[in-house]
Design a protein around this motif. Structure first.
Motif, PDB file in Angstrom:
ATOM      1  N   CYS A  87       0.827  -1.223   0.000  1.00  0.00           N
ATOM      2  CA  CYS A  87       0.000   0.000   0.000  1.00  0.00           C
ATOM      3  C   CYS A  87       0.854   1.263   0.000  1.00  0.00           C
ATOM      4  N   THR A  88       2.107   1.152  -0.489  1.00  0.00           N
ATOM      5  CA  THR A  88       2.979   2.324  -0.510  1.00  0.00           C
ATOM      6  C   THR A  88       2.437   3.369  -1.483  1.00  0.00           C
ATOM      7  N   THR A  89       2.400   4.633  -1.033  1.00  0.00           N
ATOM      8  CA  THR A  89       1.796   5.727  -1.799  1.00  0.00           C
ATOM      9  C   THR A  89       2.652   6.981  -1.648  1.00  0.00           C
ATOM     10  N   GLU A  90       2.797   7.716  -2.746  1.00  0.00           N
ATOM     11  CA  GLU A  90       3.544   8.971  -2.681  1.00  0.00           C
ATOM     12  C   GLU A  90       2.730  10.006  -1.903  1.00  0.00           C
ATOM     13  N   TYR A  91       3.429  10.854  -1.122  1.00  0.00           N
ATOM     14  CA  TYR A  91       2.699  11.891  -0.368  1.00  0.00           C
ATOM     15  C   TYR A  91       3.582  13.127  -0.201  1.00  0.00           C
ATOM     16  N   THR A  92       2.971  14.208   0.236  1.00  0.00           N
ATOM     17  CA  THR A  92       3.697  15.468   0.452  1.00  0.00           C
ATOM     18  C   THR A  92       4.022  15.601   1.941  1.00  0.00           C
ATOM     19  N   PRO A  93       5.305  15.692   2.290  1.00  0.00           N
ATOM     20  CA  PRO A  93       5.684  15.806   3.714  1.00  0.00           C
ATOM     21  C   PRO A  93       5.199  17.112   4.331  1.00  0.00           C
ATOM     22  N   THR A  94       5.091  17.133   5.650  1.00  0.00           N
ATOM     23  CA  THR A  94       4.700  18.342   6.385  1.00  0.00           C
ATOM     24  C   THR A  94       5.906  19.292   6.437  1.00  0.00           C
ATOM     25  N   PRO A  95       5.681  20.582   6.702  1.00  0.00           N
ATOM     26  CA  PRO A  95       6.804  21.528   6.829  1.00  0.00           C
ATOM     27  C   PRO A  95       7.823  21.098   7.888  1.00  0.00           C
ATOM     28  N   THR A  96       7.342  20.523   8.993  1.00  0.00           N
ATOM     29  CA  THR A  96       8.257  20.064  10.063  1.00  0.00           C
ATOM     30  C   THR A  96       9.160  18.947   9.548  1.00  0.00           C
ATOM     31  N   GLU A  97       8.565  17.996   8.805  1.00  0.00           N
ATOM     32  CA  GLU A  97       9.345  16.875   8.254  1.00  0.00           C
ATOM     33  C   GLU A  97      10.388  17.381   7.260  1.00  0.00           C
ATOM     34  N   LEU A  98       9.990  18.336   6.400  1.00  0.00           N
ATOM     35  CA  LEU A  98      10.935  18.872   5.409  1.00  0.00           C
ATOM     36  C   LEU A  98      12.077  19.622   6.089  1.00  0.00           C
ATOM     37  N   GLU A  99      11.757  20.339   7.159  1.00  0.00           N
ATOM     38  CA  GLU A  99      12.794  21.079   7.898  1.00  0.00           C
ATOM     39  C   GLU A  99      13.789  20.108   8.521  1.00  0.00           C
TER      40      GLU A  99
END
Length: 567
Positions: free
Chosen positions: A458-470
């Motif tokens: 069930c792996t799916t592409e997603y957009t990380p949160t600002p905290t995760e990107l930082e």
């Protein structure tokens, strides 16, 4: 859908040029000799794969082929077919198509199975082809023992009623295997093995008894039962592990073995008195697969080659560090398995002995008779060993004996509880080990954690949160926006968790001459600086981030296991 025609698998594979006439002849002769199914003979002989057989049948019968690995199975639909028949016919109910059920079968040409399934589900059925291996894995996963466990807990509760039962007398009863308490425990172990649980927690609360499983490092509630069955379970488990059944005020530790589906599982048990009764935790150690290899634990290849070269040295101390349950013992045993040979004498000193390896002398520490690590280690060194494994360096005495052994021509492998590789030599010094012994004997420190892997179904592409990107930017700088990021959305394969399985993340500090010089410096800041330079780009955090970039884990999981203390 019309009832399928009977077709010959061998002829189909030959027609579709997946098999030669000669291979078919050899396989038919082997089938006649062994009595195995022809399809299994083709696969075991390496002529074709399961996928090729499934695809050929789908084309011949003009029905779909479904890859169950990427199919989100509805457990309620699957259970329309009883487990016994699902296993017998290698079949799963996959979809309700309003008027007909889609059933996946590994052999859709089995006319008897088709008729029997249609009779059992009392509906029209349409067929799809599925892989036998994947069907069996799905059956193991879906037909769990949850309902059995709840029913048996209720049965035990009714049997106990409001009167006290002498379970001590019950324990010596020849018909004990029929007792609900034994059936309940067997079902709990069966289910734990089925979902790859590492621990079983039996916890009495004020009004309920909770049974939880630790799967991939995270606890899941398995079932809740009436609190009054708790003493019966505790007593039975104590009897199985030879603990004192009359002692309920003090913690106790023991071990026993159970057999689940022909696999022996060693169980380490710990009891502890709590406010509402005895809490019991059991660690499950499967003895079925002790094929331990360094190249199978997830270590990056360059680091693995370096670590392998270090443990091949004739003497010195090699430490593996990390919190409880981070896979330290598995790493050490993987190294031992590679070092094990007729020319070398290997002795292990453990509490408890977790894996049993042939050709190795393994000693169990027993504090009750004052057989502690230091005492066993001193005796072990008089047994002329080449390599000694010490389960854990718990105190100054054990650490000093281990380091002296490393100085006098032995290779010593051990574990220590520290957060990272760089702080480990300082921890040894804090324990009272002389600085010169650490600098001269310590060869390397491997720090590790276990990190959950995204469920590939069930792996799916997603957009990380600002905290995760930082957080990522601290490692990747401006490359953060160039990568794709994935998570698991949750499916039947991973029980909705989005993760399935774990892999190791590692950092290796080799005691090079520059690091050794810094270790002799009284200022620990100089040592930490030298260690940081030696490990540049090879830290736990960097390895976790690499797994994120490869799409194997999530940023949240990498953040969870990484040492997030900033300098």
């Amino acid at each position: 859908m019309a009832r399928p025609e009977k077709v010959r698998l061998g002829e189909i594979l030959v027609q579709q040029k997946l098999l030669s006439e000669e291979q078919l002849g050899l396989a038919l002769a082997e089938q006649k000799r062994s009595g195995r199914k022809l399809g299994r003979v083709f696969i075991d002989s390496g002529y074709v794969t399961e996928e090729q057989i499934a695809g050929a049948l789908a084309r011949q019968l003009n029905i779909p082929y479904i890859n169950l690995k990427f199919y989100n199975i509805n457990a309620d639909l699957v259970r329309l077919l009883p487990e016994t028949q699902a296993r017998r016919f290698r079949a799963l109910v996959l979809e309700d198509r309003h008027g007909a059920l889609l059933v996946g079968m590994s052999d859709p040409t089995d006319l008897f199975a088709y008729d029997e399934i249609a009779r059992l589900v009392k509906q029209n059925i349409e067929l799809a082809v599925v892989n036998e291996t994947e069907v069996l894995a799905a059956i193991d996963r879906i037909y769990r023992r949850t309902e059995d466990i709840t029913d048996l807990a209720r049965e035990l509760e009714q049997e106990m009623g409001d009167v006290s039962v002498d379970f001590g007398a019950l324990a010596v009863n020849p018909g004990l295997e029929e007792a609900p308490v034994v059936k309940l425990l067997q079902s709990v172990f069966d289910d734990a093995a089925q979902v790859r649980a590492s621990d079983i927690h039996i916890e009495p609360q004020e009004n309920r008894l909770h049974i939880r499983f630790r799967i991939d490092g995270v606890l899941h509630l398995q079932t809740q039962a009436d609190i009054k069955i708790a003493p019966a379970l505790a007593l039975r488990l104590k009897l199985m592990s030879d603990l004192d059944i009359s002692e309920k005020r003090l913690p106790q530790d023991g071990r026993f073995a159970v057999r689940v589906k022909s696999t022996r599982i060693d169980v380490r048990i710990s009891t502890m008195p709590t406010q509402f009764g005895e809490s019991i935790v059991m660690r499950l150690l499967s003895q079925g697969n002790t094929n331990l290899r360094l190249d199978a634990i997830g270590m990056p290849r360059p680091m693995m080659e370096k670590f392998r070269a270090i443990v091949q040295r004739p003497n010195g101390l090699v430490l593996v560090t990390g919190p409880t349950g981070s896979g330290k013992t598995t790493t050490l045993y993987s190294a031992l398995a590679e070092l094990n040979s007729v020319e070398k004498k290997l002795i292990t000193v453990e509490d408890p002995v977790e894996y049993r390896l042939p050709g190795i002398n393994q000693v169990q520490v027993n504090e009750k008779i004052e057989l502690d690590f230091a005492r066993v280690l001193r005796s072990a060194l008089r047994q002329d060993p080449d390599i000694v494994l010490v389960g854990e360096m718990r105190d100054q005495e054990t650490a000093q004996i281990g380091l002296r052994a490393a100085m006098t021509g032995h290779l010593v492998l051990s574990t220590l509880h520290t957060n990272d590789a760089a702080s480990t030599p300082l921890r040894l010094m804090d324990m009272g080990v002389p600085r010169y012994m650490v600098a001269s004997s310590l060869q390397a420190v491997l720090a590790q954690r276990l990190l959950r892997v995204i469920c590939e179904s069930c792996t799916t592409e997603y957009t990380p949160t600002p905290t995760e990107l930082e957080w990522l930017r601290l490692e990747l700088n401006d490359k953060v926006g160039m990568a794709k990021y994935f998570h698991g959305k949750g499916c039947s394969h991973c029980n909705g968790m989005g993760y399935r399985g774990r892999t190791g993340v590692y950092e290796l500090l080799e005691m090079t001459s520059a690091v050794v010089d810094a270790a002799n410096d009284p200022d620990p800041a100089n040592f930490l600086k030298a260690a940081g330079q030696a490990m540049a780009g090879q830290t736990l955090r960097r390895h976790a981030v690499q797994l994120v970039i490869q799409g194997r884990t999530t940023i949240a999981e990498a953040m969870r296991i990484s040492n997030q203390q900033e300098e």
